[in-house]
Design a protein around this motif. Structure first.
Motif, PDB file in Angstrom:
ATOM      1  N   ASP A  14       0.852  -1.076   0.118  1.00 42.79           N
ATOM      2  CA  ASP A  14      -0.163  -0.037   0.187  1.00 42.79           C
ATOM      3  C   ASP A  14       0.974   1.320   0.005  1.00 42.79           C
ATOM      4  O   ASP A  14       2.102   1.101   0.718  1.00 42.79           O
ATOM      5  N   TRP A  15       0.314   2.206  -0.870  1.00 38.60           N
ATOM      6  CA  TRP A  15       1.293   3.605  -0.832  1.00 38.60           C
ATOM      7  C   TRP A  15       1.513   4.005   0.563  1.00 38.60           C
ATOM      8  O   TRP A  15       2.717   4.719   0.684  1.00 38.60           O
ATOM      9  N   ARG A  16       0.719   4.165   1.329  1.00 42.40           N
ATOM     10  CA  ARG A  16       0.775   4.754   2.762  1.00 42.40           C
ATOM     11  C   ARG A  16       2.061   4.084   3.513  1.00 42.40           C
ATOM     12  O   ARG A  16       2.795   4.746   4.044  1.00 42.40           O
ATOM     13  N   GLN A  17       2.174   2.830   3.221  1.00 39.66           N
ATOM     14  CA  GLN A  17       3.269   1.918   4.043  1.00 39.66           C
ATOM     15  C   GLN A  17       4.656   2.352   3.204  1.00 39.66           C
ATOM     16  O   GLN A  17       5.638   2.658   3.823  1.00 39.66           O
ATOM     17  N   LEU A  19       5.038   5.194   1.894  1.00 34.91           N
ATOM     18  CA  LEU A  19       5.589   6.579   2.347  1.00 34.91           C
ATOM     19  C   LEU A  19       6.231   6.576   3.509  1.00 34.91           C
ATOM     20  O   LEU A  19       7.222   7.537   3.634  1.00 34.91           O
ATOM     21  N   GLN A  20       5.869   5.699   4.468  1.00 26.91           N
ATOM     22  CA  GLN A  20       6.571   5.762   5.696  1.00 26.91           C
ATOM     23  C   GLN A  20       7.905   5.070   5.353  1.00 26.91           C
ATOM     24  O   GLN A  20       8.906   5.553   6.012  1.00 26.91           O
ATOM     25  N   GLU A  55       1.643  16.130  -4.394  1.00 28.16           N
ATOM     26  CA  GLU A  55       1.154  15.513  -3.226  1.00 28.16           C
ATOM     27  C   GLU A  55      -0.606  15.505  -3.434  1.00 28.16           C
ATOM     28  O   GLU A  55      -1.187  14.634  -3.047  1.00 28.16           O
ATOM     29  N   ALA A  59      -3.119  12.273  -3.966  1.00 33.07           N
ATOM     30  CA  ALA A  59      -4.277  12.181  -3.139  1.00 33.07           C
ATOM     31  C   ALA A  59      -5.696  11.909  -3.919  1.00 33.07           C
ATOM     32  O   ALA A  59      -6.681  10.916  -3.622  1.00 33.07           O
ATOM     33  N   ALA A  62      -5.246   8.452  -5.238  1.00 30.03           N
ATOM     34  CA  ALA A  62      -5.790   7.438  -4.189  1.00 30.03           C
ATOM     35  C   ALA A  62      -7.158   7.296  -3.951  1.00 30.03           C
ATOM     36  O   ALA A  62      -7.581   6.426  -3.392  1.00 30.03           O
TER      37      ALA A  62
END
Length: 171
Positions: A14-17, A19-20, A55, A59, A62
């Motif tokens: 997942d993209w959020r992971q 990003l971290q 960004e 968004a 996403a």
């Protein structure tokens, strides 16, 4: 539902992971992937993304569907994206979902068999889940490489028009 998986040369998360993991370099790496050559066959909203808009642009993408990132397992460099969209027209009583897929690889990662590895990994993962009945992917009629890739991975033509072909793989 998670569609995260790994292959020999890709970590698909997942993209959020991502990003971290990537930190502040995530959007910079993403922007570097979105060259005119990579995005030429994509919709207008994929064109002309800049450092100032990346960004907010991301968004918006996403919010349209599930975005998975393709990372190199060793370096954690962003290699590409996998986009998944559930078929909104599907019968709600159907036991298995139809997923529309899209993917892109950065120019430096093309021609190395990574797209085939990605698709085969996705197919294997979806079969193992047992909740996906079909994968559908659309390509420009002139994009011989993508057409060949889908055919090699077992997809057949579902429909077509003058400019696009839509391939489907029943799982």
């Amino acid at each position: 539902m998670t569609y995260e998986f790994t292959t020999g040369r890709l970590t698909v998360i997942d993209w959020r992971q991502a990003l971290q993991i990537c930190g502040e370099s995530f959007y910079r790496q993403l922007l570097a992937l979105l060259t005119p050559r990579v995005t030429q066959a994509l919709p207008d909203c994929w064109q002309g993304v800049s450092a100032a808009t990346i960004e907010s642009w991301f968004a918006q993408r996403a919010a349209e569907g599930e975005i998975l990132t393709l990372l190199s397992p060793e370096s954690h460099d962003l290699v590409g994206l996998l986009l998944l969209f559930a078929d909104e027209r599907a019968d709600a009583s159907a036991s298995a979902a139809t997923l529309h897929i899209g993917y892109l690889l950065g120019e430096a990662f093309q021609g190395k068999g990574l797209a085939k590895e990605l698709l085969q990994g996705l197919i294997d993962h979806c079969r193992a889940l047992g909740t996906v009945g079909a994968l559908v992917g659309g390509v420009e009629a002139a994009n011989q490489a993508s057409r060949h890739l889908l055919e090699v991975c077992g997809f057949g033509i579902q429909s077509q028009n003058r400019e696009h072909l839509f391939y489907q793989l029943q799982l």
